[in-house]
Design a protein around this motif. Structure first.
Motif, PDB file in Angstrom:
ATOM      1  N   PHE A  53       1.189  -1.234  -0.184  1.00  0.00           N
ATOM      2  CA  PHE A  53      -0.177  -0.121   0.085  1.00  0.00           C
ATOM      3  C   PHE A  53       0.618   1.394  -0.076  1.00  0.00           C
ATOM      4  CE2 PHE A  53      -3.073  -2.717   2.055  1.00  0.00           C
ATOM      5  CZ  PHE A  53      -4.240  -2.847   0.737  1.00  0.00           C
ATOM      6  N   ILE A  54       1.620   1.101   0.899  1.00  0.00           N
ATOM      7  CA  ILE A  54       2.673   2.090   0.338  1.00  0.00           C
ATOM      8  C   ILE A  54       3.792   2.721  -0.831  1.00  0.00           C
ATOM      9  CG2 ILE A  54       5.265   3.126   1.738  1.00  0.00           C
ATOM     10  CD1 ILE A  54       4.388   1.689   3.988  1.00  0.00           C
ATOM     11  N   SER A  55       3.611   1.398  -0.930  1.00  0.00           N
ATOM     12  CA  SER A  55       4.102   1.564  -2.492  1.00  0.00           C
ATOM     13  C   SER A  55       3.099   2.136  -3.364  1.00  0.00           C
ATOM     14  CB  SER A  55       4.622   0.526  -3.187  1.00  0.00           C
ATOM     15  OG  SER A  55       5.652  -0.111  -2.011  1.00  0.00           O
ATOM     16  N   ILE A  56       1.796   1.825  -2.980  1.00  0.00           N
ATOM     17  CA  ILE A  56       1.227   2.894  -4.184  1.00  0.00           C
ATOM     18  C   ILE A  56       0.582   3.950  -3.761  1.00  0.00           C
ATOM     19  CG2 ILE A  56      -1.703   2.600  -5.292  1.00  0.00           C
ATOM     20  CD1 ILE A  56      -1.509  -0.163  -4.156  1.00  0.00           C
ATOM     21  N   VAL A  57       0.941   3.849  -2.559  1.00  0.00           N
ATOM     22  CA  VAL A  57       0.683   5.449  -2.691  1.00  0.00           C
ATOM     23  C   VAL A  57       2.509   6.901  -3.099  1.00  0.00           C
ATOM     24  CG1 VAL A  57       0.545   7.231  -0.391  1.00  0.00           C
ATOM     25  CG2 VAL A  57      -0.071   4.927  -0.868  1.00  0.00           C
ATOM     26  N   ILE A  58       3.338   6.276  -2.628  1.00  0.00           N
ATOM     27  CA  ILE A  58       4.232   6.770  -3.518  1.00  0.00           C
ATOM     28  C   ILE A  58       4.138   7.044  -4.974  1.00  0.00           C
ATOM     29  CG2 ILE A  58       6.834   6.842  -3.646  1.00  0.00           C
ATOM     30  CD1 ILE A  58       6.932   5.186  -0.705  1.00  0.00           C
ATOM     31  N   GLY A  59       4.154   6.368  -5.445  1.00  0.00           N
ATOM     32  CA  GLY A  59       3.841   6.066  -7.289  1.00  0.00           C
ATOM     33  C   GLY A  59       2.749   7.172  -7.718  1.00  0.00           C
ATOM     34  N   ALA A  60       1.529   7.422  -6.979  1.00  0.00           N
ATOM     35  CA  ALA A  60       0.522   7.958  -7.042  1.00  0.00           C
ATOM     36  C   ALA A  60       1.573   9.101  -6.825  1.00  0.00           C
ATOM     37  CB  ALA A  60      -0.820   8.552  -6.239  1.00  0.00           C
ATOM     38  N   SER A  61       2.006   9.425  -5.929  1.00  0.00           N
ATOM     39  CA  SER A  61       2.944  10.939  -6.306  1.00  0.00           C
ATOM     40  C   SER A  61       3.858  11.277  -7.460  1.00  0.00           C
ATOM     41  CB  SER A  61       3.575  10.985  -4.631  1.00  0.00           C
ATOM     42  OG  SER A  61       4.222  12.379  -4.245  1.00  0.00           O
ATOM     43  N   ILE A  62       4.611   9.769  -8.038  1.00  0.00           N
ATOM     44  CA  ILE A  62       5.695   9.384  -9.252  1.00  0.00           C
ATOM     45  C   ILE A  62       4.870   9.763 -10.348  1.00  0.00           C
ATOM     46  CG2 ILE A  62       6.872   8.597 -10.542  1.00  0.00           C
ATOM     47  CD1 ILE A  62       7.578   7.192  -7.488  1.00  0.00           C
ATOM     48  N   LEU A  63       3.712   9.794 -10.411  1.00  0.00           N
ATOM     49  CA  LEU A  63       3.070   9.526 -11.561  1.00  0.00           C
ATOM     50  C   LEU A  63       1.953  11.146 -11.653  1.00  0.00           C
ATOM     51  CD1 LEU A  63       0.402   6.447 -11.624  1.00  0.00           C
ATOM     52  CD2 LEU A  63       2.406   7.108 -12.889  1.00  0.00           C
ATOM     53  N   ALA A  64       2.211  11.557 -10.482  1.00  0.00           N
ATOM     54  CA  ALA A  64       0.974  12.997 -10.195  1.00  0.00           C
ATOM     55  C   ALA A  64       2.051  13.560 -10.819  1.00  0.00           C
ATOM     56  CB  ALA A  64       0.720  13.439  -9.104  1.00  0.00           C
ATOM     57  N   ASN A  65       3.791  14.125 -10.839  1.00  0.00           N
ATOM     58  CA  ASN A  65       4.378  14.666 -10.445  1.00  0.00           C
ATOM     59  C   ASN A  65       5.067  14.498 -12.157  1.00  0.00           C
ATOM     60  OD1 ASN A  65       5.631  16.502  -9.129  1.00  0.00           O
ATOM     61  ND2 ASN A  65       7.749  15.464  -9.133  1.00  0.00           N
ATOM     62  N   LEU A  66       5.041  13.347 -12.722  1.00  0.00           N
ATOM     63  CA  LEU A  66       5.561  12.944 -14.295  1.00  0.00           C
ATOM     64  C   LEU A  66       4.377  13.761 -14.930  1.00  0.00           C
ATOM     65  CD1 LEU A  66       6.212   9.180 -14.840  1.00  0.00           C
ATOM     66  CD2 LEU A  66       7.663  11.312 -14.680  1.00  0.00           C
ATOM     67  N   PHE A  67       3.116  13.741 -14.709  1.00  0.00           N
ATOM     68  CA  PHE A  67       2.239  14.263 -15.164  1.00  0.00           C
ATOM     69  C   PHE A  67       1.762  15.608 -14.783  1.00  0.00           C
ATOM     70  CE2 PHE A  67      -2.212  16.527 -15.608  1.00  0.00           C
ATOM     71  CZ  PHE A  67      -2.972  15.545 -16.210  1.00  0.00           C
ATOM     72  N   SER A  68       2.635  16.266 -13.952  1.00  0.00           N
ATOM     73  CA  SER A  68       2.311  18.372 -14.252  1.00  0.00           C
ATOM     74  C   SER A  68       3.660  18.421 -15.253  1.00  0.00           C
ATOM     75  CB  SER A  68       2.936  18.044 -13.393  1.00  0.00           C
ATOM     76  OG  SER A  68       1.494  17.678 -11.488  1.00  0.00           O
ATOM     77  N   THR A  69       4.503  17.151 -15.040  1.00  0.00           N
ATOM     78  CA  THR A  69       5.739  17.816 -15.821  1.00  0.00           C
ATOM     79  C   THR A  69       5.735  17.300 -17.136  1.00  0.00           C
ATOM     80  OG1 THR A  69       7.130  16.830 -14.081  1.00  0.00           O
ATOM     81  CG2 THR A  69       8.539  16.757 -16.275  1.00  0.00           C
ATOM     82  N   PHE A  70       4.825  16.459 -17.638  1.00  0.00           N
ATOM     83  CA  PHE A  70       5.120  16.705 -19.671  1.00  0.00           C
ATOM     84  C   PHE A  70       3.581  17.042 -20.187  1.00  0.00           C
ATOM     85  CE2 PHE A  70       7.032  12.772 -17.876  1.00  0.00           C
ATOM     86  CZ  PHE A  70       8.389  12.634 -19.067  1.00  0.00           C
ATOM     87  N   LEU A  71       2.734  17.602 -19.412  1.00  0.00           N
ATOM     88  CA  LEU A  71       1.608  18.025 -19.729  1.00  0.00           C
ATOM     89  C   LEU A  71       1.275  19.747 -19.483  1.00  0.00           C
ATOM     90  CD1 LEU A  71      -1.870  16.310 -18.630  1.00  0.00           C
ATOM     91  CD2 LEU A  71       0.127  16.186 -20.695  1.00  0.00           C
TER      92      LEU A  71
END
Length: 461
Positions: A53-71
């Protein structure tokens, strides 16, 4: 006297000062820290936690950052709403990690203060309060609800009840204190930055007017001789062609237009400042120039050259600097704004100092702010009399800040007090501003300013 502010600073915003890239970088740093903490907890301390579960929460933050960076471009300025959403996401993501790792028993709960502090530095008050409220609610819930952290032996890692309660209270106090403290410090920094910008603009404007006046003076001087020649020649020709009405009329027109050009240049040349004689002027001349725009505002402006001085020889000649003129003009303006009937500007000097004292017979400085006069954006409640005298006055203190900053730049020391009405022989309070320079900072240093000046410098346009 009172304090005024330019309209362009009345609506100051900070929300669009932060770039998306800044918050993205901060989030990457937080993600790296979270991954490092997870690795250390599992592989070095052998703690039993919900790694999936902790990995999923950290992964969500990574995806949010990638989303902000590329879009979105990295240099995009964030709106209030976007910045608030990003900080709320980070706060809730941290809350989820704490929920899975012991709640307030986890010492990293202290990181909940970070989004609140960041919000206090650049978001409007209502958004900062929203984030602080969410942080307080989240910490309160985490103190009661969370997944335990276990050792390999099955022992739960938890703080004693009293320590847990103390940690919760300290976190709530930290949210409130750091939020208020960061906002207050940042607001003062922004206010000072705005005030210094206004000061630079005022000085640049005064310098521009001075330079423009120099160009006009040079033009008036250089064109004076050819215009005089045109007038002389046209007058002589006019005497010789009296028998030819058409030529006489044309020559009369030429002479009248030459006179008109002369009058225009003479009028414009009054603002001439580039002549070296105008770079150094008697102290009284500087005061008269500073007070001139306010002579017809219905108040008596009395200029006194004091004879009660320890050094009563001829009046000192000082440098005519834009910062001195503009600073004194602001002080005189404030005195005239709030004087009942008269303002007195008194000069004095001795071997070491040059002083100017500006007094008025108005209500005087408010006692609640007299210790902070000269600070930018000093507010006080306006009385009805103040509002009637200056309808647009907001009491921001920027006018006196500009005057104080410019005059201090020239080497002066300023002091503010009440009692100006008594100095004018009238009843009431009244305000007094005393400006004092070391003589070396304003004296040209050449025979008291009365020596030869040398050739005028070439004006560069």
């Amino acid at each position: 006297m009172a304090m005024s502010d330019p309209a362009f600073l009345q609506d100051r915003t900070r929300s669009n000062w932060v770039r998306l890239r800044t918050l993205v970088i901060l989030r990457w740093i937080a993600i790296l820290g979270q991954i490092a903490a997870l690795v250390v907890a599992v592989h070095f301390f052998d703690l039993v936690i919900e790694v999936g579960f902790i990995s999923i929460v950290i992964g969500a933050s990574i995806l949010a950052n990638l989303f902000s960076t590329f879009l979105a471009p990295g240099n995009q300025k964030l709106s209030d709403r976007d910045a608030t959403l990003m900080l709320l996401f980070d706060l809730l993501q941290l809350g989820m990690l704490l929920l899975l790792t012991g709640g307030l028993n986890n010492p990293f709960a202290l990181l909940a203060l970070v989004p609140v502090t960041i919000a206090a530095t650049f978001l409007p008050l209502r958004y900062m309060v929203l984030i602080a409220s969410v942080a307080i609610l989240m910490l309160s819930l985490l103190s009661q609800f969370h997944y335990p952290v276990l050792t390999t032996a099955g022992t739960e890692l938890r703080l004693p009840g009293l320590f847990l309660f103390g940690f919760w209270v300290s976190l709530l106090i930290g949210v409130l204190f750091l939020g208020v403290y960061a906002r207050q410090v940042t607001s003062e920094m922004h206010s000072m930055g705005d005030a210094l910008l206004a000061t630079q603009m005022a000085l640049a404007r005064e310098q521009k007017l001075t330079d423009l006046g120099g160009v006009v003076a040079a033009a008036a001087h250089e064109l004076g001789t050819p215009l005089a020649t045109i007038k002389l020649v046209s007058s002589e020709l006019l005497d010789e062609v009296q028998d030819n009405p058409e030529l006489a009329e044309d020559l009369a027109l030429i002479r009248s237009q030459a006179d008109r050009c002369r009058d225009i240049l003479r009028s414009m040349g009054r603002a001439g400042k580039d002549d070296l004689h105008m770079r150094r002027v008697p102290l009284e001349g500087v005061i008269n120039e500073a007070a001139e725009p306010h002579l017809n505002r219905g108040k008596d402006i009395i200029v006194r050259v004091s004879d009660e001085t320890d050094h009563p020889q001829r009046q000192p000649v000082i440098w005519r600097r834009p910062e001195i003129i503009h600073g004194l003009r602001n002080l005189v303006q404030n005195a005239v704004d709030f004087a009942e009937s008269a303002v007195e500007v008194e000069t004095s000097w001795d071997a070491d100092t040059v002083s100017i004292r500006i007094s008025d017979d108005g209500p005087g400085f408010p006692t609640s702010v007299i210790g902070r006069i000269g600070d930018p954006f000093v507010r006080r409640r306006r009385s009805g009399e103040d509002a009637e005298r200056r309808p647009g006055y907001e009491g921001m203190g920027l006018g006196l800040f500009i005057a104080k900053t410019l005059l201090e730049r020239s080497g002066a020391e300023l002091s503010f007090s009440n009692g100006g009405a008594r100095a004018l022989g009238r009843a009431g309070g009244g305000a007094i501003v005393a400006v004092r320079w070391p003589r070396d900072s304003v004296d040209p240093g050449r025979d008291d300013g009365h020596g030869p000046l040398g050739d005028n410098r070439q004006i560069e346009i």
